[in-house]
Scaffold this motif. Structure first.
Motif, PDB file in Angstrom:
ATOM      1  N   THR A 159     -39.252 -75.586 102.068  1.00 49.68           N
ATOM      2  CA  THR A 159     -39.827 -76.834 100.293  1.00 49.68           C
ATOM      3  C   THR A 159     -38.658 -77.381 100.939  1.00 49.68           C
ATOM      4  OG1 THR A 159     -37.761 -75.544  99.336  1.00 49.68           O
ATOM      5  CG2 THR A 159     -39.753 -73.699  99.391  1.00 49.68           C
ATOM      6  N   GLN A 160     -39.378 -78.427  98.844  1.00 50.06           N
ATOM      7  CA  GLN A 160     -38.724 -79.481  98.535  1.00 50.06           C
ATOM      8  C   GLN A 160     -37.143 -80.205  98.712  1.00 50.06           C
ATOM      9  OE1 GLN A 160     -40.301 -83.204  96.064  1.00 50.06           O
ATOM     10  NE2 GLN A 160     -38.362 -81.815  95.118  1.00 50.06           N
ATOM     11  N   LYS A 161     -36.762 -78.912  98.631  1.00 53.19           N
ATOM     12  CA  LYS A 161     -35.400 -78.260  97.917  1.00 53.19           C
ATOM     13  C   LYS A 161     -34.587 -78.463  99.738  1.00 53.19           C
ATOM     14  CE  LYS A 161     -32.069 -78.498  96.116  1.00 53.19           C
ATOM     15  NZ  LYS A 161     -31.221 -79.256  95.588  1.00 53.19           N
ATOM     16  N   ASN A 205     -49.891 -80.898  96.385  1.00 49.96           N
ATOM     17  CA  ASN A 205     -50.473 -79.701  97.009  1.00 49.96           C
ATOM     18  C   ASN A 205     -51.268 -79.366  98.197  1.00 49.96           C
ATOM     19  OD1 ASN A 205     -48.137 -78.588  95.176  1.00 49.96           O
ATOM     20  ND2 ASN A 205     -49.525 -78.644  93.992  1.00 49.96           N
ATOM     21  N   LYS A 239     -47.521 -86.465  96.938  1.00 47.58           N
ATOM     22  CA  LYS A 239     -46.668 -84.188  96.642  1.00 47.58           C
ATOM     23  C   LYS A 239     -47.689 -83.245  97.267  1.00 47.58           C
ATOM     24  CE  LYS A 239     -45.488 -85.877  91.466  1.00 47.58           C
ATOM     25  NZ  LYS A 239     -45.738 -85.474  90.107  1.00 47.58           N
ATOM     26  N   GLN A 272     -40.823 -86.135  94.621  1.00 52.54           N
ATOM     27  CA  GLN A 272     -41.210 -85.771  93.506  1.00 52.54           C
ATOM     28  C   GLN A 272     -41.590 -84.865  93.487  1.00 52.54           C
ATOM     29  OE1 GLN A 272     -41.215 -89.516  90.561  1.00 52.54           O
ATOM     30  NE2 GLN A 272     -42.598 -89.887  92.994  1.00 52.54           N
ATOM     31  N   ASN A 273     -42.173 -83.619  94.090  1.00 54.36           N
ATOM     32  CA  ASN A 273     -42.362 -82.588  94.328  1.00 54.36           C
ATOM     33  C   ASN A 273     -41.417 -81.611  92.683  1.00 54.36           C
ATOM     34  OD1 ASN A 273     -44.778 -80.762  93.697  1.00 54.36           O
ATOM     35  ND2 ASN A 273     -45.539 -80.829  95.796  1.00 54.36           N
ATOM     36  N   LYS A 274     -42.014 -80.590  92.894  1.00 51.32           N
ATOM     37  CA  LYS A 274     -41.211 -79.012  92.586  1.00 51.32           C
ATOM     38  C   LYS A 274     -40.177 -78.585  93.724  1.00 51.32           C
ATOM     39  CE  LYS A 274     -44.770 -77.709  89.008  1.00 51.32           C
ATOM     40  NZ  LYS A 274     -45.564 -75.545  88.471  1.00 51.32           N
ATOM     41  N   ALA A 275     -39.315 -78.481  92.894  1.00 55.03           N
ATOM     42  CA  ALA A 275     -38.006 -77.416  94.165  1.00 55.03           C
ATOM     43  C   ALA A 275     -39.086 -77.043  95.542  1.00 55.03           C
ATOM     44  CB  ALA A 275     -36.823 -77.483  93.737  1.00 55.03           C
ATOM     45  N   ASP A 276     -39.489 -75.561  94.978  1.00 54.93           N
ATOM     46  CA  ASP A 276     -39.844 -74.972  95.724  1.00 54.93           C
ATOM     47  C   ASP A 276     -41.221 -75.187  96.326  1.00 54.93           C
ATOM     48  OD1 ASP A 276     -41.514 -74.750  93.224  1.00 54.93           O
ATOM     49  OD2 ASP A 276     -41.076 -72.475  93.069  1.00 54.93           O
ATOM     50  N   ALA A 277     -41.473 -76.634  95.836  1.00 46.15           N
ATOM     51  CA  ALA A 277     -42.808 -77.073  96.516  1.00 46.15           C
ATOM     52  C   ALA A 277     -42.806 -76.770  97.993  1.00 46.15           C
ATOM     53  CB  ALA A 277     -43.596 -77.833  95.280  1.00 46.15           C
TER      54      ALA A 277
END
Length: 602
Positions: A108-110, A287, A312, A87-92
């Motif tokens: 990254t998450q993605k 983060n 996250k 549920q974080n940002k794709a690039d986190a």
């Protein structure tokens, strides 16, 4: 005396304080009392704070129609806990890792999600289906984390096995869980050494196995086994398998007072407890970077995955030994904000001064679990990051987290627990089952996340048989011994039963005794764990009755070799004591507690 005290600013920034403000509560102890007086509401709000996504909301959040020992949380809900991990940002950045001698890598998450989906598709291609089981016997690596998440996402149960176990112990766990597929590595790389792992899995007579190669060495696989590169497909699209809250997603093992380990199922509810503790007690924020040297075979491995990702945050994995300077540099370069330890590691750091050259100023807090800690060593640890608090954390595999811990909103006193865990409570009872400031820990159910079944034992007999009541409430046996101090804090006193923590690994006395009793000159023996004077990690002591004269040094050496080969190479025999006979009860049970008391009084 408190070495670290929270500031107004640090309290204001904490997750606990944000919740307290919502309730218009200013005193932490009052907040904890509210959390147990209003358990259902506390956990409802916590689930929302953690952002757990549901395909279907629970019809009844807490169902006690079968009693508190069989509490049903989130009844009627439909979800898969892995979705809460993305549920974080794709690039986190959600995972950082470094191999021995390598460079820091960031995922990254993605990227993690794509890897997870590839593995999930690969599992189905191998013929696995929803409800099947796999096993992971590997170091804590990027691939291991991804395999773990992928299987759960695909509705497949995961047996987790610690990479340090001997083939016999691996075999026991495989026989209980009966996986259709096993994941492992060719070898473990530790401090420049290559330790066999695939060979141990083969010696355990494992079923079809996928091998991740971490070296370029030639390796011959068994028939039907395959390499990781041949297993993995490229399809990155996979729809999550939605499940019921009580569906089993992980099988973990914990030793009790008998030889066979307890097979403890984690459901999709259990990680909520892990993430909750991380959110409140280790104060994990989006983060942040969380590092805890561990393994998926121990509860802190899955705990790390869920406590970090659901909040996250980023998982930090170092593939080498945590005693080395290279690990200290990794903590510095990865900018770890919460570092988890077991006390044995800290003791080594203090003696060797390994970590003193590094800048650990990014660390906001430490956390310690697995063993009784030593105050001077924990104060030393605090100083390594410029005086940061150590959140002592004690719980169990069958809890999914802790029952007693610390917070960042209270004074931090080395080697003490400042609070019972939020949303749960326990009572200390003496030998007469009377409330006491020093005694055995009994949990007061219901608590979200605690187990309500075992796969290979009678859950009621293990946790509830013949337990006393407290103020009319049913109590659940846990096996730890604690002392409440005058200031309301707690200290750990070890176990009251015949299990022990050695190097952060829980093992039963019977497991060790069965191995050593194979020596022809050993008539009978008892294994105990003793806490050194002044506190610190437990030490293994063997009381042995011989049937023929044998040199003490030889006895200790041979016992050590047997334990290393048949149980776990990390266990160290600290002392061997010879007796003419073991003390026993009228029913012929060995009085290990008497042996512990006698040893510690000398």
């Amino acid at each position: 005396m408190a070495k670290w005290k929270p500031t107004k600013d640090s309290i204001a920034a904490s997750n606990i304080n944000a919740f307290m403000q919502e309730l218009d509560i200013t005193d932490y102890k009052q907040f904890w009392q509210w959390s147990v007086a209003n358990k259902e509401l506390f956990w409802q709000k916590t689930v929302k704070k953690l952002g757990i996504p549901f395909q279907k909301e629970a019809a009844v959040f807490l169902d006690l129609s079968q009693g508190v020992t069989q509490a049903k949380w989130l009844k009627g809900a439909r979800f898969n806990i892995v979705d809460a991990c993305f549920q974080n940002k794709a690039d986190a950045i959600v995972l950082k890792y470094q191999k021995e001698g390598g460079k820091l890598q960031k995922i990254t998450q993605k990227e993690l999600q794509n890897t997870v989906n590839k593995i999930a598709n690969s599992l189905y291609k191998q013929g696995l289906q929803v409800g099947d089981t796999i096993a992971i016997d590997s170091a804590m690596t990027y691939e291991a984390v991804a395999i773990y998440l992928a299987a759960i996402k695909a509705g497949i149960t995961v047996i987790t096995i610690a990479d340090s176990f001997a083939p016999k112990e691996i075999s026991v766990r495989l026989n209980i869980g009966k996986p259709k597929l096993v994941f492992t590595q060719d070898v473990l790389l530790r401090a420049g050494k290559k330790l066999p792992l695939y060979q141990k899995v083969c010696d355990a007579n494992a079923p079809k196995t996928v091998v991740i190669q971490v070296t370029n060495d030639a390796i011959t696989l068994r028939k039907n086994d395959l390499f990781w590169t041949d297993f993995l497909v490229e399809n990155t699209h996979f729809e999550t398998v939605i499940q019921n809250p009580e569906d089993v997603m992980t099988i973990l093992f914990s030793s009790g007072t008998t030889g066979a380990p307890k097979a403890i199922p984690w459901t999709h509810i259990t990680p909520i407890k892990s993430a909750s503790d991380g959110y409140y007690h280790q104060d994990i924020h989006p983060n942040d970077t969380i590092c805890w040297p561990t393994n998926l075979g121990w509860m802190m491995g899955p705990w790390l995955v869920f406590a970090a990702l659901i909040n996250k945050s980023s998982i930090a994995l170092y593939y080498g030994a945590p005693m080395t300077a290279a690990f200290g540099e990794f903590i510095q370069e990865a900018k770890v904000t919460m570092l988890g330890v077991i006390p044995s590691i800290v003791k080594y750091w203090k003696v060797q001064k390994t970590m003193e050259p590094f800048d650990w100023s990014a660390i906001k807090c430490f956390s310690s679990t697995g063993e009784v800690s030593n105050p001077s060593e924990m104060e030393y640890l605090m100083d390594l990051a410029g005086n940061k608090p150590v959140i002592e954390y004690c719980g169990g595999t069958e809890i999914g987290g802790g029952y007693v811990t610390g917070t960042v909103v209270q004074d931090n006193i080395a080697s003490t627990f400042s609070s019972q865990a939020l949303g749960g409570e326990f009572v200390l009872l003496d030998e007469n089952n009377k409330p006491s400031d020093k005694g055995e820990v009994f949990l007061i159910p219901p608590i979200l996340g605690i187990s309500n079944r075992l796969l290979n034992k009678n859950h009621h007999d293990v946790y509830y048989q013949d337990t006393p009541t407290y103020k009319g409430q049913i109590l659940r046996r846990h096996g730890d011994q604690m002392q409440r101090l005058n200031n309301g804090y707690y200290t750990a006193l070890g176990r009251v039963d015949d299990s022990m923590n050695l190097g952060g690994i829980k093992v039963s006395a019977v497991q060790l005794e069965e191995v050593i009793s194979t020596l022809p000159y050993v008539n009978e023996l008892a294994a105990i764990a003793v806490t050194p004077k002044g506190g610190g990690p437990s030490q293994l002591v063997l009381y042995i009755v011989l049937n023929q004269e044998t040199a003490l040094d030889e006895l200790k050496k041979t016992s050590q070799q047997l334990i290393r080969k048949n149980v776990n190479p990390l266990f160290k025999v600290s002392d061997v004591v010879l007796l003419d006979k073991l003390p026993r009860t009228a029913s012929n049970k060995v009085m290990r507690r008497t042996l512990r008391d006698n040893y510690q009084s000398n």
